[in-house]
Design an enzyme around this catalytic site. Structure first.
Site, PDB file in Angstrom:
ATOM      1  N   CYS A   1      -1.677  12.108   1.496  1.00  0.00           N
ATOM      2  CA  CYS A   1      -2.315  12.680   2.587  1.00  0.00           C
ATOM      3  C   CYS A   1      -1.244  12.161   3.609  1.00  0.00           C
ATOM      4  O   CYS A   1      -0.804  12.059   3.338  1.00  0.00           O
ATOM      5  CB  CYS A   1      -4.042  11.637   2.305  1.00  0.00           C
ATOM      6  SG  CYS A   1      -5.213  12.639   4.228  1.00  0.00           S
TER       7      CYS A   1
ATOM      8  N   CYS B   1      -3.030  11.430   7.571  1.00  0.00           N
ATOM      9  CA  CYS B   1      -4.235  10.833   7.879  1.00  0.00           C
ATOM     10  C   CYS B   1      -3.148   9.685   8.449  1.00  0.00           C
ATOM     11  O   CYS B   1      -3.567   9.541  10.219  1.00  0.00           O
ATOM     12  CB  CYS B   1      -5.279  10.359   7.843  1.00  0.00           C
ATOM     13  SG  CYS B   1      -5.497   9.346   6.410  1.00  0.00           S
TER      14      CYS B   1
ATOM     15  N   CYS C   1      -7.105  14.615   8.521  1.00  0.00           N
ATOM     16  CA  CYS C   1      -5.976  14.461   7.219  1.00  0.00           C
ATOM     17  C   CYS C   1      -5.867  16.239   7.246  1.00  0.00           C
ATOM     18  O   CYS C   1      -4.929  16.690   5.353  1.00  0.00           O
ATOM     19  CB  CYS C   1      -7.082  14.375   6.216  1.00  0.00           C
ATOM     20  SG  CYS C   1      -7.732  12.504   6.283  1.00  0.00           S
TER      21      CYS C   1
ATOM     22  N   LYS D   1     -14.878  13.700  -2.428  1.00  0.00           N
ATOM     23  CA  LYS D   1     -15.264  12.380  -1.316  1.00  0.00           C
ATOM     24  C   LYS D   1     -16.248  13.410   0.065  1.00  0.00           C
ATOM     25  O   LYS D   1     -15.955  14.347   0.089  1.00  0.00           O
ATOM     26  CB  LYS D   1     -13.924  12.962  -0.943  1.00  0.00           C
ATOM     27  CG  LYS D   1     -13.035  11.412   0.807  1.00  0.00           C
ATOM     28  CD  LYS D   1     -11.582  11.741   0.563  1.00  0.00           C
ATOM     29  CE  LYS D   1     -11.751  11.021   1.859  1.00  0.00           C
ATOM     30  NZ  LYS D   1     -10.373  10.488   2.230  1.00  0.00           N
TER      31      LYS D   1
ATOM     32  N   ARG E   1      -9.803   2.000   8.511  1.00  0.00           N
ATOM     33  CA  ARG E   1      -9.534   2.388   9.167  1.00  0.00           C
ATOM     34  C   ARG E   1      -8.955   0.847   9.964  1.00  0.00           C
ATOM     35  O   ARG E   1      -7.544   1.367  10.474  1.00  0.00           O
ATOM     36  CB  ARG E   1     -10.878   2.552  10.541  1.00  0.00           C
ATOM     37  CG  ARG E   1     -11.689   3.991  10.128  1.00  0.00           C
ATOM     38  CD  ARG E   1     -11.252   5.413   9.957  1.00  0.00           C
ATOM     39  NE  ARG E   1     -12.115   6.006   9.288  1.00  0.00           N
ATOM     40  CZ  ARG E   1     -12.007   6.707   7.735  1.00  0.00           C
ATOM     41  NH1 ARG E   1     -11.430   6.630   7.327  1.00  0.00           N
ATOM     42  NH2 ARG E   1     -13.797   7.355   8.209  1.00  0.00           N
TER      43      ARG E   1
ATOM     44  N   ARG F   1     -14.636  13.908  10.248  1.00  0.00           N
ATOM     45  CA  ARG F   1     -14.249  14.831   9.050  1.00  0.00           C
ATOM     46  C   ARG F   1     -15.406  15.411   8.239  1.00  0.00           C
ATOM     47  O   ARG F   1     -14.798  15.473   7.151  1.00  0.00           O
ATOM     48  CB  ARG F   1     -13.315  13.238   8.241  1.00  0.00           C
ATOM     49  CG  ARG F   1     -11.599  12.417   9.144  1.00  0.00           C
ATOM     50  CD  ARG F   1     -11.261  12.110   7.835  1.00  0.00           C
ATOM     51  NE  ARG F   1      -9.852  11.892   8.557  1.00  0.00           N
ATOM     52  CZ  ARG F   1      -9.456  10.118   8.599  1.00  0.00           C
ATOM     53  NH1 ARG F   1     -10.626   8.980   8.178  1.00  0.00           N
ATOM     54  NH2 ARG F   1      -8.740   9.777   9.160  1.00  0.00           N
TER      55      ARG F   1
ATOM     56  N   LYS G   1     -15.658   9.226  -4.554  1.00  0.00           N
ATOM     57  CA  LYS G   1     -15.685   8.590  -3.483  1.00  0.00           C
ATOM     58  C   LYS G   1     -16.854   8.656  -2.555  1.00  0.00           C
ATOM     59  O   LYS G   1     -16.870   9.536  -1.969  1.00  0.00           O
ATOM     60  CB  LYS G   1     -14.614   8.131  -2.790  1.00  0.00           C
ATOM     61  CG  LYS G   1     -13.676   7.771  -1.605  1.00  0.00           C
ATOM     62  CD  LYS G   1     -12.633   8.118  -1.133  1.00  0.00           C
ATOM     63  CE  LYS G   1     -12.125   6.795   0.460  1.00  0.00           C
ATOM     64  NZ  LYS G   1     -10.829   6.904   0.543  1.00  0.00           N
TER      65      LYS G   1
END
Length: 331
Positions: free
Chosen positions: A124, A126, A134, A199, A209, A221, A252
């Site tokens: 990813c 991000c 992302c 997700k 974070r 997001r 997730k």
């Protein structure tokens, strides 16, 4: 004369009367083979930084990885999920796919130490993109197709460094197909894809974070991660990823979405991975530190609930603790 003489009933407790009987009829079990340990690698030297909201979870510099990897190996944990914290970011997440990037160097370093360690990379951007998204922000939104090009570069760079499994987590449409094609064209046909295919845009990600330094600079997001209210959407996402070439499917978060894990288990035969996310970890830790719960029993029960729901593997920050629990119980 007793009341039981007047009617019959089943005596289920017969199979619970001793520890050995309970072990004999246990339907689900947990082992170190089920566990994937998230590992955060940062730039610098001789630095181990604890994540404030996740007691016991650290960001490690490369020179401190050997001790941590040896600990995992000694405990029987065979797989890690690798995250990198770069020293610089830009709008196109360039540091995510540099050959000398933090993740790329970490892969090479760990493979030199223990070649049999299974390294799964979070594929990813991000952590590397200035705005913390992302995908690539363009005109106030996240451009899906431009983002695919960047992710393909990240995937190839991680494969070249020696990653065993790639785990695209951005929830961009077509991400699995795009990465699969890029890998195949570059000669990496045998590298599996562990897709974060289901997700959710969850409030359970908060402490992560802190660990990954990837909070969005604007918005959220929800335009690419799934609505927590939706179930049928998970079927569509899973089917697309499987058709596009995913070898594993991640759900997730884990514990709040056991129904989704069970739905996927009933519908698909692909290996399923439950991700016990940062807030799940932090909540158990906080309650245990306050003496409100038994940490070991709660952790193990949460693991078994995911296995019972149908998960084959579990990503968890408790992996090291669990491995120790299992060793203690087997002595």
């Amino acid at each position: 004369m007793t009341l039981t003489q007047f009617f019959t009933f089943s005596r289920h407790r017969r199979l619970r009367s001793t520890l050995f009987l309970r072990d004999l009829v246990r339907e689900n079990s947990l082992s170190c083979n089920d566990l994937i340990y998230p590992l955060f690698v940062q730039e610098g030297v001789q630095s181990r930084t604890e994540v404030p909201s996740m007691p016991g979870v650290y960001q490690f510099t490369l020179d401190l990885l050997e001790e941590k990897i040896q600990e995992l190996k000694n405990l029987g944990i065979k797989a890690i999920l690798l995250f990198g914290i770069p020293s610089w970011k830009d709008e196109l997440a360039t540091s995510a796919y540099q050959s000398d990037g933090i993740v790329q160097r970490a892969i090479k370093h760990m493979k030199a130490l223990h070649s049999d360690l299974i390294i799964i990379t979070d594929t990813c951007i991000c952590h590397y993109q200035t705005e913390g998204h992302c995908g690539i922000p363009i005109n106030g939104g996240i451009d899906n197709d431009v983002s695919l090009d960047i992710h393909a570069k990240v995937a190839i760079s991680q494969a070249e460094a020696g990653a065993d499994i790639l785990a695209p987590s951005s929830m961009m449409d077509g991400i699995v197909a795009y990465i699969r094609h890029a890998l195949d064209e570059s000669g990496y046909k045998d590298i599996p894809i562990m897709s974060y295919g289901i997700k959710y845009a969850s409030s359970y990600y908060g402490p992560f974070r802190d660990a990954a330094d990837n909070s969005p600079a604007f918005g959220d997001r929800r335009t690419y991660q799934m609505d927590p209210a939706n179930c049928l959407e998970a079927f569509r996402e899973a089917q697309s990823d499987i058709e596009e070439g995913a070898d594993f499917l991640i759900i997730k978060p884990g514990l709040p979405y056991l129904d989704i894990i069970r739905d996927m288990r009933n519908s698909h035969h692909i290996p399923l991975v439950s991700y016990q996310v940062s807030s799940e970890y932090a909540q158990i830790k906080a309650a245990a530190q306050n003496g409100w719960i038994n940490e070991k029993n709660t952790v193990l029960e949460s693991m078994i609930s995911m296995k019972r729901a149908g998960a084959d593997l579990i990503v968890t920050y408790f992996a090291i603790d669990i491995a120790r629990y299992l060793l203690e119980d087997n002595r």
